[in-house]
Design a protein around this motif. Structure first.
Motif, mmCIF file in Angstrom:
data_model
loop_
_atom_site.group_PDB
_atom_site.id
_atom_site.type_symbol
_atom_site.label_atom_id
_atom_site.label_comp_id
_atom_site.label_asym_id
_atom_site.label_seq_id
_atom_site.Cartn_x
_atom_site.Cartn_y
_atom_site.Cartn_z
ATOM 1 N N ILE A 147 7.785 -84.900 113.188
ATOM 2 C CA ILE A 147 8.588 -84.375 114.386
ATOM 3 C C ILE A 147 8.811 -83.078 114.138
ATOM 4 N N GLN A 166 6.184 -81.419 115.542
ATOM 5 C CA GLN A 166 5.955 -81.584 116.939
ATOM 6 C C GLN A 166 6.762 -80.505 117.649
ATOM 7 N N CYS A 194 9.297 -87.662 122.085
ATOM 8 C CA CYS A 194 8.714 -87.932 120.681
ATOM 9 C C CYS A 194 8.907 -89.539 120.140
#
Length: 227
Positions: free
Chosen positions: A149, A152, A198
């Motif tokens: 993450i 991301q 996410c």
């Protein structure tokens, strides 16, 4: 430079009374200018020199404060929306002109730092996307965080129903379900939507920094002057 204003305008703009009422306050000897009784509602004065009922005026100049917004409070002036952040401030401020407003908003379920001011130019400066003002949040989520993450967020999360991805944001994992997020955009419910995109759900969201200002030890519901 000191800006002189008509006495009646100064007191009206600061929420004390109407311009018409100032004449009655002068008659009743409630207003002093540099220690002397006021005589004329139209005389030009420095608001810092005024006293009403032997008390100096509340914030005779500009207002800029930092408030630690508690849970379940809204950043709205509408009394029909529930508990408002403005209810945590001196009541007289709600009658000021220009009106005090929040710099951006935090939703009802978000806590933490919110700036409040009566300076429209400052609101524009701090909320303009061109200024890239960082906001820092502490986020608790439902599922365990994966190191992926971080990349991301750094690459720019693509939100549902948005044509362009978010600008790159910094995410630091504090523990299994807690992260620190730094971003400089202000999209609607952005942090929550970024985590949702996410595959995770935000359980609690707290803003601890806005630009150069940090909450420090300010308790929920309390505020502090910044000027």
């Amino acid at each position: 430079m000191t800006v002189l204003k008509r006495l009646d305008q100064a007191l009206s703009n600061l929420g004390y009374c109407s311009r018409r009422e100032v004449r009655y306050w002068i008659r009743d000897k409630r207003i002093r200018i540099n220690g002397e009784l006021a005589k004329n509602a139209s005389q030009k004065v420095d608001p810092n020199s005024l006293m009403v009922d032997h008390q100096p005026l509340d914030h005779p100049g500009d207002i800029l404060i930092m408030l630690n917004k508690p849970l379940d409070y809204v950043c709205s002036h509408d009394i029909n929306e529930g508990q408002r952040i403005y209810d945590l401030l001196p009541p007289i401020w709600q009658a000021r002109n220009p009106q005090v407003v929040s710099v951006g908003r935090l939703d009802k379920d978000t806590t933490g730092l919110i700036l409040i001011t009566d300076q429209s130019a400052l609101v524009q400066q701090l909320t303009s996307p061109k200024q890239h003002v960082d906001k820092v949040y502490i986020v608790k989520v439902e599922k365990a965080l994966d190191d992926n993450i971080i990349e991301q967020f750094a690459a720019g999360v693509q939100l549902i129903s948005e044509t362009e991805p978010c600008l790159p944001a910094k995410l630091e994992i504090i523990d299994t379900q807690t992260a620190k997020v730094t971003l400089n955009e202000g999209k609607y419910h952005q942090v929550r939507r970024m985590f949702a995109a996410c595959g995770n759900h935000v359980v609690s969201l707290h803003r601890e920094q806005f630009g150069q200002y940090s909450l420090g030890d300010l308790a929920p519901g309390e505020w502090r002057d910044l000027i």
